[in-house]
Every structure is written in structure tokens, then in C-alpha cells.
Design an enzyme around this catalytic site. Structure first.
Site, mmCIF file in Angstrom:
data_model
loop_
_atom_site.group_PDB
_atom_site.id
_atom_site.type_symbol
_atom_site.label_atom_id
_atom_site.label_comp_id
_atom_site.label_asym_id
_atom_site.label_seq_id
_atom_site.Cartn_x
_atom_site.Cartn_y
_atom_site.Cartn_z
ATOM 1 N N HIS A 59 35.605 48.359 44.332
ATOM 2 C CA HIS A 59 36.715 48.043 43.422
ATOM 3 C C HIS A 59 36.235 47.399 42.127
ATOM 4 O O HIS A 59 37.033 46.832 41.388
ATOM 5 C CB HIS A 59 37.740 47.135 44.118
ATOM 6 N N CYS A 104 34.105 48.727 18.788
ATOM 7 C CA CYS A 104 34.498 50.113 18.450
ATOM 8 C C CYS A 104 36.020 50.245 18.368
ATOM 9 O O CYS A 104 36.528 51.353 18.198
ATOM 10 C CB CYS A 104 33.942 51.091 19.485
ATOM 11 N N CYS A 136 34.287 53.284 24.475
ATOM 12 C CA CYS A 136 32.837 53.538 24.428
ATOM 13 C C CYS A 136 32.151 53.249 25.765
ATOM 14 O O CYS A 136 30.988 53.574 25.952
ATOM 15 C CB CYS A 136 32.168 52.747 23.302
ATOM 16 N N VAL A 138 34.987 34.642 59.838
ATOM 17 C CA VAL A 138 33.754 35.331 59.416
ATOM 18 C C VAL A 138 32.542 34.395 59.395
ATOM 19 O O VAL A 138 31.429 34.821 59.714
ATOM 20 C CB VAL A 138 33.901 35.977 58.018
ATOM 21 N N ALA A 191 38.583 40.769 51.347
ATOM 22 C CA ALA A 191 38.845 39.425 50.832
ATOM 23 C C ALA A 191 38.597 38.323 51.867
ATOM 24 O O ALA A 191 38.254 37.195 51.511
ATOM 25 C CB ALA A 191 40.286 39.337 50.311
HETATM 26 P P1 OAD Z 1 43.529 41.440 52.319
HETATM 27 O O1 OAD Z 1 43.988 40.197 51.647
HETATM 28 O O2 OAD Z 1 44.482 42.555 52.426
HETATM 29 O O3 OAD Z 1 43.055 41.108 53.804
HETATM 30 C C1 OAD Z 1 42.227 40.020 54.081
HETATM 31 C C2 OAD Z 1 41.968 40.032 55.571
HETATM 32 O O4 OAD Z 1 41.011 39.028 55.879
HETATM 33 C C3 OAD Z 1 43.194 39.756 56.437
HETATM 34 O O5 OAD Z 1 43.293 40.786 57.403
HETATM 35 C C4 OAD Z 1 42.901 38.401 57.080
HETATM 36 O O6 OAD Z 1 43.362 38.339 58.422
HETATM 37 C C5 OAD Z 1 41.405 38.360 57.060
HETATM 38 N N1 OAD Z 1 40.826 37.007 56.949
HETATM 39 C C6 OAD Z 1 41.197 36.015 56.089
HETATM 40 N N2 OAD Z 1 40.402 34.939 56.219
HETATM 41 C C7 OAD Z 1 39.499 35.238 57.176
HETATM 42 C C8 OAD Z 1 38.411 34.539 57.786
HETATM 43 N N3 OAD Z 1 38.080 33.292 57.391
HETATM 44 N N4 OAD Z 1 37.712 35.147 58.770
HETATM 45 C C9 OAD Z 1 38.059 36.410 59.179
HETATM 46 N N5 OAD Z 1 39.055 37.127 58.642
HETATM 47 C C10 OAD Z 1 39.776 36.565 57.656
HETATM 48 O O7 OAD Z 1 42.171 41.842 51.595
HETATM 49 P P2 OAD Z 1 41.468 43.271 51.506
HETATM 50 O O8 OAD Z 1 41.527 43.986 52.797
HETATM 51 O O9 OAD Z 1 40.160 43.044 50.901
HETATM 52 O O10 OAD Z 1 42.576 45.765 45.755
HETATM 53 O O11 OAD Z 1 42.409 43.998 50.464
HETATM 54 C C11 OAD Z 1 42.075 45.256 50.000
HETATM 55 C C12 OAD Z 1 42.464 45.432 48.553
HETATM 56 O O12 OAD Z 1 43.848 45.136 48.370
HETATM 57 C C13 OAD Z 1 41.777 44.483 47.590
HETATM 58 O O13 OAD Z 1 40.490 44.911 47.243
HETATM 59 C C14 OAD Z 1 42.699 44.485 46.407
HETATM 60 C C15 OAD Z 1 44.007 44.362 47.148
HETATM 61 O O14 OAD Z 1 45.132 44.810 46.495
HETATM 62 C C16 OAD Z 1 42.481 45.832 44.415
HETATM 63 O O15 OAD Z 1 42.534 44.846 43.713
HETATM 64 C C17 OAD Z 1 42.297 47.222 43.903
#
Ligand code: OAD
Length: 257
Positions: free
Chosen positions: A130, A165, A141, A246, A22
């Protein structure tokens, strides 16, 4: 500096894999799940499980409409980090993007390039581990459809929305307690094992499979780099930890190749 060390390991012969979360979309205005003001501070994760979808699809959809609005309600576009990864891929430096994001932004970045430079865009390798929240899928279906009109129907009261369906539509994303698509996760594991360089970008790295993919890469002697504003559980095992935004770090990496 740190990114230069990573860049030195990346050439066209190396297998280079990026795993994104994210955080890569945060600068595009898509909220993250954890951390400051994360989505799971405002929403109860427990309401979005596969079990609830099956037992109470109407209630699930009611809450999902709100979550969808929170996540994707504002217009959003790929940012410099998505674009830099696409560029690395186009230039032959990046072999795959494994993403946990369901926002479709890696695909948008690749499509924008495909429009400009028709020759390469088609083979962009993006694995959406995901799923994709812009689509829905009928659980009977299996038909996939653009999500917007279905979310509109649900917002107007058709909960749960159903297919021709009569099957129930599910947002085409992996819910808590639901299996990840088997082929995609297999492929992701293979890529992590085969990688020479593995980049974990903007993910908290606490949810499977993201939590273990970098360790598969470490075990295969890959050079592992983490780009994140905060520390992650993978930092200690990583070769390079870049604590930066990022949109600053990924373009800088790309331009030093
Ligand atoms: P998280 O929200 O857990 O983590 C986001 C990470 O991005 C954090 O570690 C922040 O420090 C970092 N971050 C935020 N802004 C940033 C920036 N501008 N530059 C660098 N880093 C930055 O998101 P995910 O790891 O993607 O699952 O979460 C994993 C899964 O948990 C998601 O896919 C979702 C969630 O529950 C499902 O929906 C199945």
C-alpha cells in the site's frame, strides 16, 4: 502448542512468507483501521478515495493532514514483532514480508539490523503493497520526495502542494479505488503461491489483496498460520490460528526455530 507446530514447518529450505497488517504496528502506538477505536470510526473512509483526490485535491489534502496526524503523529518505533520478523529474515528463515502498512516500520527494523550487522541488512525483502506514507509522489513527473516538508507546506495552506513541474503531490500510498502497484501485487501473488509456510500477522484480512493472498497459499498446499487478537475470515481455512498479541507470538515463533 500451536506455534510449535508452525515452527516445525519452518526451516531454511522452506519458502516462508509473512503478510502483515496494522495489528503488527499497534503495539508501537500506530492506530489500527478497524476494531475497537479504529481510525475508520473517527474518519470517513469515503473522503480518502482516489476519485476525491482527483476531483477535489485541496479538500483531500486538508483531510489527509488530519489523518496523517492521527496515524503517525506520535513518535513510533519498531516493536518486538517487527524485530522478530527481521531476525527470521536475517537467519534465512523468512523469504519475504508483504505488508499493507504504510508506516515504514519493517524497513526501520531492517535498517536497525543493517546498522549493527552490515552484511545482511541490504537484502531484506519487504514489499509495501500500500505504499509508504512517509513519502509523497508527483502525479505528473513521478518524482518521490520525503513527505514531512510537503505535509508542512500543506498544513501552512499550500493545498494541494505541488512539485517544481507544477504537478500535484499525492501521499505515496494506495488510495481506495486506486490500482495497487502492478509489479508488487504480481510478486506478492507469486510468493503466496510458492510459499510452503504463509503467516498472516495482525491483519483483519478483509481488504484486497490481503483477503485473497492467504487463500492462494492454501490452494498451493502451504501451511497457513494466522496471528491475530480476534478471529478473521481466513481462520477456518488456516492450519494454525494463534489468538495472541503479535509482540508475544512472533518472538515466540522466532525463538522456537
Ligand atoms: P485492520 O485495522 O483492518 O486490522 C487490524 C487487525 O489487527 C485486526 O484484525 C486486529 O484484531 C488485529 N490486531 C490489533 N492489535 C493486535 C495485536 N497487538 N496483536 C495481534 N493482532 C492485533 O488493518 P489491516 O488489516 O492492515 O488500507 O487493514 C488493511 C487495509 O485497510 C489498510 O492497509 C488500509 C485500511 O483501509 C489503505 O489505507 C489502502
Amino acid at each position: 502448542d500451536d506455534l510449535e507446530r508452525l515452527a516445525a514447518e519452518i526451516d531454511r529450505d522452506a519458502t516462508v512468507v509473512a503478510l502483515t497488517g496494522a495489528g503488527i504496528s499497534a503495539p508501537s502506538g500506530v492506530p489500527t483501521f478497524r476494531g475497537d477505536d479504529g481510525v475508520w470510526d473517527h474518519f470517513d473512509e469515503g473522503q480518502f478515495t482516489y476519485g476525491r483526490f482527483r476531483s477535489d485535491p485541496a479538500g483531500f489534502w486538508e483531510d489527509r493532514i488530519e489523518l496523517q496526524r492521527e496515524l503517525f503523529g506520535d513518535d513510533y518505533e519498531p516493536n518486538a514483532a517487527h524485530e522478530a520478523l527481521t531476525e527470521m529474515e536475517q537467519e534465512g528463515y523468512l523469504d519475504a514480508i508483504l505488508t499493507q502498512n504504510t508506516d515504514g516500520l519493517h524497513g526501520d527494523a531492517a535498517a536497525a539490523v543493517a546498522d549493527d550487522e552490515l552484511e545482511n541488512g541490504a537484502d531484506a525483502t519487504i514489499l509495501e503493497l500500500h505504499g509508504n506514507a512517509r513519502q509523497v509522489r508527483c502525479i505528473d513527473c513521478g518524482r518521490r520526495r520525503d513527505g514531512d516538508p510537503i505535509f508542512e507546506r500543506a498544513a501552512k495552506g499550500e493545498r494541494p502542494p505541488t512539485c517544481d513541474c507544477d504537478g500535484i503531490y499525492k501521499p505515496d500510498v494506495v488510495l481506495f479505488g486506486e490500482q495497487l502497484p502492478g509489479a508488487a501485487i504480481q510478486r506478492a501473488r507469486t510468493l503466496a503461491r510458492e510459499s510452503d509456510v504463509f503467516l498472516a500477522i495482525g491483519s483483519s484480512l478483509v481488504v484486497e489483496p490481503a483477503a485473497s493472498l492467504p487463500h492462494l497459499a492454501v490452494s498451493s498446499d502451504a501451511t497457513v498460520g494466522v496471528v491475530n487478537l480476534e478471529s478473521t475470515p481466513v481462520d477456518d481455512a488456516a492450519d494454525v490460528v494463534c489468538r495472541a498479541d503479535v509482540t508475544e507470538a512472533v518472538p515466540r515463533l522466532q525463538s522456537s526455530l
